[in-house]
Design a protein around this motif. Structure first.
Motif, PDB file in Angstrom:
ATOM      1  N   PHE A  61       3.585   6.429  -8.990  1.00 51.38           N
ATOM      2  CA  PHE A  61       3.032   5.655  -7.726  1.00 51.38           C
ATOM      3  C   PHE A  61       1.598   6.045  -7.383  1.00 51.38           C
ATOM      4  CE2 PHE A  61       7.708   5.608  -6.268  1.00 51.38           C
ATOM      5  CZ  PHE A  61       7.752   4.066  -6.662  1.00 51.38           C
ATOM      6  N   ALA A  62       1.234   7.415  -7.507  1.00 50.29           N
ATOM      7  CA  ALA A  62      -0.089   7.614  -7.306  1.00 50.29           C
ATOM      8  C   ALA A  62      -1.151   6.998  -8.276  1.00 50.29           C
ATOM      9  CB  ALA A  62      -0.205   9.188  -7.322  1.00 50.29           C
TER      10      ALA A  62
ATOM     11  N   ALA B 250      -2.814  12.541  -9.462  1.00 55.64           N
ATOM     12  CA  ALA B 250      -1.449  12.333  -9.098  1.00 55.64           C
ATOM     13  C   ALA B 250      -0.965  12.811  -7.809  1.00 55.64           C
ATOM     14  CB  ALA B 250      -0.739  13.047 -10.357  1.00 55.64           C
ATOM     15  N   ASP B 251      -1.864  12.967  -6.774  1.00 53.34           N
ATOM     16  CA  ASP B 251      -1.613  13.483  -5.566  1.00 53.34           C
ATOM     17  C   ASP B 251      -1.204  12.201  -4.789  1.00 53.34           C
ATOM     18  OD1 ASP B 251      -2.253  15.881  -6.693  1.00 53.34           O
ATOM     19  OD2 ASP B 251      -4.232  16.320  -5.198  1.00 53.34           O
ATOM     20  N   LEU B 252      -0.032  12.491  -3.973  1.00 54.44           N
ATOM     21  CA  LEU B 252       0.466  11.430  -3.217  1.00 54.44           C
ATOM     22  C   LEU B 252       0.977  11.917  -1.720  1.00 54.44           C
ATOM     23  CD1 LEU B 252       0.801   8.509  -3.341  1.00 54.44           C
ATOM     24  CD2 LEU B 252       3.315   8.895  -4.061  1.00 54.44           C
TER      25      LEU B 252
ATOM     26  N   GLU C 128       6.541  15.909   6.069  1.00 56.40           N
ATOM     27  CA  GLU C 128       5.373  15.253   5.380  1.00 56.40           C
ATOM     28  C   GLU C 128       4.627  16.314   4.415  1.00 56.40           C
ATOM     29  OE1 GLU C 128       3.391  13.708   8.838  1.00 56.40           O
ATOM     30  OE2 GLU C 128       4.551  11.894   9.039  1.00 56.40           O
ATOM     31  N   LEU C 129       4.230  15.915   3.464  1.00 59.41           N
ATOM     32  CA  LEU C 129       3.547  16.690   2.428  1.00 59.41           C
ATOM     33  C   LEU C 129       2.603  16.012   1.757  1.00 59.41           C
ATOM     34  CD1 LEU C 129       5.459  17.335  -0.476  1.00 59.41           C
ATOM     35  CD2 LEU C 129       6.883  16.712   1.530  1.00 59.41           C
ATOM     36  N   LEU C 130       1.714  16.771   1.052  1.00 59.69           N
ATOM     37  CA  LEU C 130       0.913  16.063  -0.214  1.00 59.69           C
ATOM     38  C   LEU C 130       1.515  16.395  -1.408  1.00 59.69           C
ATOM     39  CD1 LEU C 130      -1.758  14.712  -0.926  1.00 59.69           C
ATOM     40  CD2 LEU C 130      -2.957  16.811  -1.136  1.00 59.69           C
ATOM     41  N   TRP C 131       2.058  15.437  -2.092  1.00 61.86           N
ATOM     42  CA  TRP C 131       2.953  15.809  -3.273  1.00 61.86           C
ATOM     43  C   TRP C 131       2.153  15.825  -4.532  1.00 61.86           C
ATOM     44  CZ3 TRP C 131       8.357  13.108  -4.507  1.00 61.86           C
ATOM     45  CH2 TRP C 131       8.922  13.781  -5.678  1.00 61.86           C
ATOM     46  N   ARG C 132       1.751  17.221  -5.024  1.00 59.16           N
ATOM     47  CA  ARG C 132       1.025  17.299  -6.368  1.00 59.16           C
ATOM     48  C   ARG C 132       2.061  17.177  -7.560  1.00 59.16           C
ATOM     49  NH1 ARG C 132      -4.000  20.576  -6.314  1.00 59.16           N
ATOM     50  NH2 ARG C 132      -4.506  18.694  -5.298  1.00 59.16           N
ATOM     51  N   ALA C 133       2.053  15.828  -7.887  1.00 61.76           N
ATOM     52  CA  ALA C 133       3.209  15.141  -8.747  1.00 61.76           C
ATOM     53  C   ALA C 133       2.906  15.423 -10.313  1.00 61.76           C
ATOM     54  CB  ALA C 133       3.419  13.865  -8.948  1.00 61.76           C
ATOM     55  N   SER C 134       1.767  16.307 -10.657  1.00 60.77           N
ATOM     56  CA  SER C 134       1.580  16.508 -12.180  1.00 60.77           C
ATOM     57  C   SER C 134       0.803  17.804 -12.390  1.00 60.77           C
ATOM     58  CB  SER C 134       0.858  15.439 -12.897  1.00 60.77           C
ATOM     59  OG  SER C 134       0.505  15.750 -14.090  1.00 60.77           O
ATOM     60  N   ASP C 135       1.080  18.635 -13.181  1.00 62.51           N
ATOM     61  CA  ASP C 135       0.269  19.778 -13.576  1.00 62.51           C
ATOM     62  C   ASP C 135      -0.734  19.493 -14.693  1.00 62.51           C
ATOM     63  OD1 ASP C 135       1.541  21.357 -11.703  1.00 62.51           O
ATOM     64  OD2 ASP C 135       3.181  21.895 -12.966  1.00 62.51           O
ATOM     65  N   SER C 136      -0.497  18.281 -15.345  1.00 64.01           N
ATOM     66  CA  SER C 136      -1.260  17.894 -16.546  1.00 64.01           C
ATOM     67  C   SER C 136      -2.485  17.122 -16.182  1.00 64.01           C
ATOM     68  CB  SER C 136      -0.547  17.300 -17.530  1.00 64.01           C
ATOM     69  OG  SER C 136       0.231  16.359 -17.208  1.00 64.01           O
ATOM     70  N   LEU C 137      -2.069  16.165 -14.870  1.00 66.93           N
ATOM     71  CA  LEU C 137      -3.325  15.414 -14.691  1.00 66.93           C
ATOM     72  C   LEU C 137      -4.353  15.980 -13.721  1.00 66.93           C
ATOM     73  CD1 LEU C 137      -1.280  12.237 -14.351  1.00 66.93           C
ATOM     74  CD2 LEU C 137      -2.636  12.826 -16.221  1.00 66.93           C
ATOM     75  N   THR C 138      -5.712  15.695 -13.707  1.00 68.44           N
ATOM     76  CA  THR C 138      -6.574  16.387 -12.858  1.00 68.44           C
ATOM     77  C   THR C 138      -6.165  15.989 -11.355  1.00 68.44           C
ATOM     78  OG1 THR C 138      -8.065  16.540 -14.777  1.00 68.44           O
ATOM     79  CG2 THR C 138      -8.966  16.840 -12.590  1.00 68.44           C
ATOM     80  N   PRO C 139      -6.351  16.672 -10.417  1.00 70.78           N
ATOM     81  CA  PRO C 139      -6.269  16.504  -9.033  1.00 70.78           C
ATOM     82  C   PRO C 139      -7.392  15.503  -8.718  1.00 70.78           C
ATOM     83  CG  PRO C 139      -5.732  18.483  -9.236  1.00 70.78           C
ATOM     84  CD  PRO C 139      -6.177  18.340 -10.562  1.00 70.78           C
ATOM     85  N   PRO C 140      -7.173  14.422  -7.864  1.00 70.56           N
ATOM     86  CA  PRO C 140      -6.059  14.057  -7.134  1.00 70.56           C
ATOM     87  C   PRO C 140      -5.376  13.095  -7.770  1.00 70.56           C
ATOM     88  CG  PRO C 140      -8.172  13.089  -6.172  1.00 70.56           C
ATOM     89  CD  PRO C 140      -8.428  14.117  -7.344  1.00 70.56           C
TER      90      PRO C 140
ATOM     91  N   ARG D 214       0.796  -1.191  -0.023  1.00 67.81           N
ATOM     92  CA  ARG D 214       0.109  -0.042   0.001  1.00 67.81           C
ATOM     93  C   ARG D 214       0.688   1.358  -0.150  1.00 67.81           C
ATOM     94  NH1 ARG D 214      -4.639  -1.183  -1.880  1.00 67.81           N
ATOM     95  NH2 ARG D 214      -4.997   1.257  -1.287  1.00 67.81           N
ATOM     96  N   VAL D 215       2.142   1.177   0.288  1.00 68.65           N
ATOM     97  CA  VAL D 215       3.113   2.258   0.474  1.00 68.65           C
ATOM     98  C   VAL D 215       4.200   2.072  -0.595  1.00 68.65           C
ATOM     99  CG1 VAL D 215       4.677   3.450   2.026  1.00 68.65           C
ATOM    100  CG2 VAL D 215       2.146   2.791   2.712  1.00 68.65           C
ATOM    101  N   ALA D 216       4.800   2.852  -1.316  1.00 68.04           N
ATOM    102  CA  ALA D 216       5.923   3.101  -2.005  1.00 68.04           C
ATOM    103  C   ALA D 216       7.042   3.550  -1.301  1.00 68.04           C
ATOM    104  CB  ALA D 216       5.607   4.169  -3.283  1.00 68.04           C
ATOM    105  N   TRP D 217       8.099   2.907  -1.533  1.00 65.58           N
ATOM    106  CA  TRP D 217       9.457   3.197  -0.471  1.00 65.58           C
ATOM    107  C   TRP D 217      10.654   3.306  -1.470  1.00 65.58           C
ATOM    108  CZ3 TRP D 217       9.246   3.216   4.943  1.00 65.58           C
ATOM    109  CH2 TRP D 217      10.459   2.595   5.637  1.00 65.58           C
TER     110      TRP D 217
END
Length: 272
Positions: free
Chosen positions: A127-128, A169-171, A155-167, A109-112
């Motif tokens: 990963f998201a 690619a949020d992780l 600890e943060l919420l990483w918005r990993a893409s500007d082209s994909l609609t949130p969430p 369930r978690v990327a490492w």
């Protein structure tokens, strides 16, 4: 990083099997203990050597949530030079083995990524989209780490893409606080010699990998640091090492992600 399936112990003796042997033994001795395991390639090699009874024992530990797989890829892939198709292939290979062997209980369930040097938004985006609930890594710029520790932003919420609609690619992302080691007070395997007279398992593994030299290595027995060498006549003295630069308020990484992703063009190479 695991590159091939061939056994190449003539190059390096990793000794991962001793870790798995000791982990299973200790999990069975105390039902309160938990252990996470990352790279499927080494687990696969160990699994092939186990008896049917040991395999059933490990399956029981996985079903009970006491032995948990994280990341689940064949390895922890490099994030600097690998193409996304290779990352997806090796993740598929590892996750397929876990699913075929343990079923839903073996699904990570978690990327490492405790070992890769630097982290890209494209990896976080993948990963998201793979369905991971979170992502934890250990290496980042030392100034970025110092700032985040002071401002409590590890600890943060990483918005990993500007082209994909949130969430999409949020992780949720966390930075491990102590490198390879667990936080103070949370490690049951690392038994120090003054507590029980036993040698820690990581020292046993390292001795197997790197046997001691036939002759003892001279050690400095004086003060905490050796005295500076006196240059010979006619030679210039060796300059002392400059102190490491200290973090200033003018150099801060953005809160939205690790420093390694600052110079990426927004939306560039985002997997769709």
């Amino acid at each position: 990083m695991v590159a091939v399936l061939l056994d190449r112990n003539d190059i390096q003796h990793a000794g991962v099997q001793y870790i798995l042997d000791s982990v299973v033994d200790q999990l069975l001795k105390n039902p309160d203990r938990r252990f996470i395991y990352v790279e499927t390639a080494f687990f696969y090699r160990w699994w092939k050597q186990q008896s049917s009874s040991m395999r059933q024992t490990v399956k029981q530990l996985v079903n009970e949530g006491r032995l948990e797989f994280v990341n689940g890829g064949w390895c922890m892939s490099d994030e600097a030079t690998t193409h996304y198709s290779a990352v997806i292939d090796q993740m598929t290979m590892g996750l397929r083995f876990l699913n075929d062997t343990f079923g839903p209980c073996g699904r990570p369930r978690v990327a490492w990524h405790i070992d890769p040097f630097g982290h890209t938004r494209e990896h976080a985006s993948m990963f998201a989209q793979m369905g991971f609930d979170g992502f934890f890594f250990g290496r980042l710029d030392y100034q970025d780490r110092a700032r985040r520790m002071r401002s409590k932003e590890q600890e943060l919420l990483w918005r990993a893409s500007d082209s994909l609609t949130p969430p999409m690619a949020d992780l949720f992302t966390g930075i491990l606080p102590n490198g390879y080691n667990p936080p103070d007070g949370f490690c049951w395997d690392h038994v120090t010699t003054h507590q029980s007279g036993m040698t820690p398992i990581w020292k046993i593994t390292m001795l197997m990998m790197c046997p001691p030299p036939p002759h003892p290595i001279p050690r400095w027995e004086g003060p905490e640091s050796p005295p500076p060498e006196t240059p010979a006549e006619g030679q210039r003295p060796t300059p002392s090492r400059r102190p490491e630069p200290r973090l200033t308020g003018s150099r801060q990484a953005p809160v939205s992600g690790p420093r390694a992703s600052r110079d990426r063009t927004p939306g560039q190479n985002d997997p769709e």
